[in-house]
Enzyme design. Structure first.
Site, mmCIF file in Angstrom:
data_model
loop_
_atom_site.group_PDB
_atom_site.id
_atom_site.type_symbol
_atom_site.label_atom_id
_atom_site.label_comp_id
_atom_site.label_asym_id
_atom_site.label_seq_id
_atom_site.Cartn_x
_atom_site.Cartn_y
_atom_site.Cartn_z
ATOM 1 N N TRP A 33 -22.330 34.564 -14.679
ATOM 2 C CA TRP A 33 -22.300 33.579 -15.755
ATOM 3 C C TRP A 33 -23.577 33.584 -16.604
ATOM 4 O O TRP A 33 -23.806 32.659 -17.386
ATOM 5 C CB TRP A 33 -22.053 32.183 -15.179
ATOM 6 N N GLU A 42 -19.410 28.251 -6.697
ATOM 7 C CA GLU A 42 -19.341 27.048 -5.864
ATOM 8 C C GLU A 42 -17.909 26.746 -5.433
ATOM 9 O O GLU A 42 -17.633 25.721 -4.811
ATOM 10 C CB GLU A 42 -19.936 25.857 -6.624
ATOM 11 N N ARG A 48 -22.611 28.806 -23.676
ATOM 12 C CA ARG A 48 -23.828 29.439 -24.195
ATOM 13 C C ARG A 48 -23.622 30.227 -25.476
ATOM 14 O O ARG A 48 -24.458 31.023 -25.860
ATOM 15 C CB ARG A 48 -24.476 30.300 -23.104
ATOM 16 N N ASP A 62 -29.576 29.275 -2.767
ATOM 17 C CA ASP A 62 -28.863 29.272 -4.049
ATOM 18 C C ASP A 62 -29.750 29.767 -5.190
ATOM 19 O O ASP A 62 -29.761 29.199 -6.274
ATOM 20 C CB ASP A 62 -28.304 27.882 -4.390
ATOM 21 N N THR A 98 -18.930 29.542 -18.689
ATOM 22 C CA THR A 98 -19.968 28.843 -19.451
ATOM 23 C C THR A 98 -20.778 29.807 -20.313
ATOM 24 O O THR A 98 -21.623 29.372 -21.087
ATOM 25 C CB THR A 98 -20.944 28.115 -18.505
ATOM 26 N N TRP A 119 -27.581 21.536 -15.665
ATOM 27 C CA TRP A 119 -27.813 21.105 -14.286
ATOM 28 C C TRP A 119 -28.879 20.015 -14.236
ATOM 29 O O TRP A 119 -28.694 18.967 -13.608
ATOM 30 C CB TRP A 119 -28.217 22.311 -13.433
ATOM 31 N N ASN A 169 -25.140 33.755 -6.665
ATOM 32 C CA ASN A 169 -25.260 33.429 -5.245
ATOM 33 C C ASN A 169 -24.002 33.779 -4.461
ATOM 34 O O ASN A 169 -22.886 33.727 -4.981
ATOM 35 C CB ASN A 169 -25.559 31.943 -5.073
ATOM 36 N N ASP A 191 -29.469 31.928 -7.543
ATOM 37 C CA ASP A 191 -28.619 32.741 -8.424
ATOM 38 C C ASP A 191 -29.420 33.798 -9.183
ATOM 39 O O ASP A 191 -30.422 33.479 -9.808
ATOM 40 C CB ASP A 191 -27.975 31.829 -9.475
#
Length: 601
Positions: free
Chosen positions: A258, A192, A130, A318, A174, A558, A276, A320
């Site tokens: 992140w 994850e 990013r 999930d 990221t 994603w 999460n 987040d």
């Protein structure tokens, strides 16, 4: 018109608070011709004072020049512009280019780190990055392998580098970074993979670690004061995190960082969200799983947390909590308040007092959100501050190996990391959203260091009974908690928004369109199809008296992971491959910067 003020935009703030922020950053933020932070300013408003391109003439935009990054897969973030140099980054392997705008975007220097490709399969949801930040003559890059690098902005020479994590344990990066005062703040990915996640401050000049605060764990690791750190106005108490986990589960509990960071120089607090809890199977981790899914307010010098607010206790979907915190000063109920506005993956738009952490507004920013009826804001209630979960959509109550159907939003949220923007001229927030629901089946999983620790199978699809598309671009009133206007999109609006003083809001779409809309009405004023899907954030700068708009295109993230990684199994990509299968009919892999301007005449 409502009184609205921005933080960290004007030179006056720099003069008033010389000791409370990085002078070079404040100088760059105060100059709308440049962009030194991915968030445009410390307040995360993504607002530009440039107005040469406006609602009347934006229809005349033309492509001024383009640049190929030489890399495919998802291109998130945006370029920076400092003086006459533009800095462009790429997804893995995280190449950095310095382009001289005075010489037709000639490559002045190129930095190409040597990273082990084994980090790629450990990264969740594509090999994105990013973006860069600028401070004190340095370009700051946090690489996929968690190496934090300071580069000399003029030469590209490495000033220093330091490793922030261990990819063999599932730790990757990221995100961008936040330079504050004499420090640079960074987060970590790995939810994850059962990583115990954290935020870390490094010395801006040397790269030496100053402090590290975890999202989950004992008080000393959290950097909290049980009596002074508050949640919903009350002290969090001793072992506030440990009490909400079973045994040692907190050691693999996630809560990754992140997303985006913002900073208030007046309060001297930085804000961010934690993600999460691990695993995605809620049955395996009884309790609220604090402090995952939490908004944090920390002192950047010491890391000490002033307040925390957990949005989704014991997350079952999930959702987040890492999306950006946008800081504004506005009148709320007739009083001037320092506000924080956050559009969470869980589908609720929150407005908080950022000095105290008091929740003022919590409303759905997509009407299809159904997993909870509301967030309880009755201070006398036992469930104060908590979402009221609908049993039908509770994956915890439905149990392991049971497919809970029709949950809205899907795991990627009503909004993922793609940042919203705020205009002080309208007092509205402009939010790229996902209009997607899911079926979610949790299953038991065993933790193995460095291996996926997910424990759920998902499928995604457009929200039923709606316009048939998978996204909306909306304008939001954060004081009332209401949508003011909404533009439907065929796919999720995955590109970050930019609001400008020219009464134009820009954003990009997954099929590759740069769009410009009227900030007051949402009327589409301009669109242009770039070579690949846009998941990057639109930026603007001025060069030789002329305003330009720039955006990276390169489908991925994603939502675009099927195209980016060549996946075909509908359940792959945590359900996104099947959900976004139609995207392949509209765009393909790419890696290009497209720069726009008005005609010379």
């Amino acid at each position: 018109m409502r009184a609205v003020h921005l933080l960290a935009l004007g030179a006056g703030l720099a003069a008033a608070s010389p000791a409370l922020a990085n002078e070079s950053v404040l100088k760059g933020v105060a100059n709308p011709a440049e962009q030194v932070l991915q968030t445009v300013d410390y307040a995360n408003t993504r607002y530009s004072k440039l107005d040469q391109i406006n609602a009347s003439n934006v229809k005349n935009l033309q492509v001024a020049w383009t640049f190929s990054t030489g890399v495919l897969r998802g291109h998130e973030g945006s370029p920076l512009v400092v003086g006459n140099i533009m800095y462009v980054h790429t997804p893995f392997p995280n190449i950095v280019y310095a382009l001289d705008l005075d010489q037709g975007a000639k490559i002045v220097w190129k930095y190409e780190p040597k990273q082990d490709p084994s980090v790629i399969p450990v990264m969740c949801c594509d090999t994105v990055n990013r973006g860069l930040a600028y401070a004190d003559g340095a370009i700051l890059l946090h690489q996929a392998d968690t190496t934090l690098v300071s580069l000399d902005a003029k030469s590209g020479k490495v000033n220093w580098s330091v490793k922030n994590g261990d990819p063999s344990k599932g730790e990757t990066n990221t995100a961008t970074v936040l330079p504050v005062k004499d420090k640079v703040i960074v987060g970590i990915s790995g939810g994850e993979f059962g990583v115990q996640c954290h935020v870390t401050a490094y010395d801006l000049k040397s790269g030496k670690k100053v402090w590290r605060g975890y999202s989950i764990g004992p008080d000393d690791q959290l950097i909290v004061d049980p009596e002074k750190t508050t949640s919903l106005g009350k002290p969090i108490g001793k072992d506030s995190s440990l009490k909400t986990w079973e045994g040692d589960q907190w050691k693999t509990g996630g809560g990754c960082t992140w997303g985006w960071f913002s900073y208030d120089p007046k309060l001297d607090l930085m804000y961010y969200g934690s993600g999460n809890p691990s695993t995605w199977n809620p049955k395996q981790r009884p309790g609220d799983n604090k402090w995952s899914m939490t908004i944090w307010a920390r002192n950047p010098d010491t890391g000490m947390a002033k307040w925390v607010y957990q949005m989704t206790p014991h997350d079952e979907w999930d959702f987040d909590g890492i999306n950006e915190m946008i800081l504004t000063d506005q009148k709320f109920d007739g009083k001037d308040r320092p506000l924080l506005t956050h559009f969470d993956r869980n589908g609720f738009g929150y407005t908080l007092d950022r000095a105290t952490g008091e929740v003022l507004v919590a409303e759905k920013f997509d009407p299809v959100v159904n997993w909870a009826t509301k967030v309880d804001l009755d201070k006398g209630s036992k469930t104060y501050g908590r979402p009221l979960v609908v049993s039908k959509y509770s994956t915890e109550q439905n149990g392991e190996d049971v497919n809970s159907k029709g949950i809205c939003p899907a795991a990627l949220g009503t909004k993922d990391q793609q940042p919203a923007a705020f205009s002080p001229k309208t007092g509205l927030f402009y939010v790229p959203t996902n209009h997607v629901c899911m079926d979610y089946e949790p299953f038991r999983v065993t933790y193995t260091p460095g291996q996926p620790y997910v424990g759920a199978t998902l499928s995604m699809y457009p929200a039923p009974g709606s316009h048939g598309g998978m996204g909306n671009f909306i304008a939001w009133d954060n004081l009332q908690g209401k949508i003011k206007w909404s533009n439907p999109e065929q796919f999720s609006a995955w590109g970050g928004a930019l609001a400008t003083a020219g009464d134009v809001v820009f954003y990009g779409t997954l099929e590759g369109f740069l769009k410009a809309v009227d900030s007051k009405t949402g009327k589409e004023l301009y669109k242009f199809k770039t070579p690949s899907g846009i998941i990057g954030n639109v930026m603007t700068y001025e060069h030789k008296g002329k305003q330009h708009v720039a955006v990276l295109s390169g489908v991925g993230g994603w939502a675009g992971i099927g195209l980016a990684a060549g996946l075909t199994d509908p359940n792959a990509g945590l359900g996104a491959v099947g959900g976004y299968a139609a995207l392949s009919s509209y765009t393909n892999l790419g890696g290009q910067l497209t720069v726009f301007s008005l005609p010379n005449n």
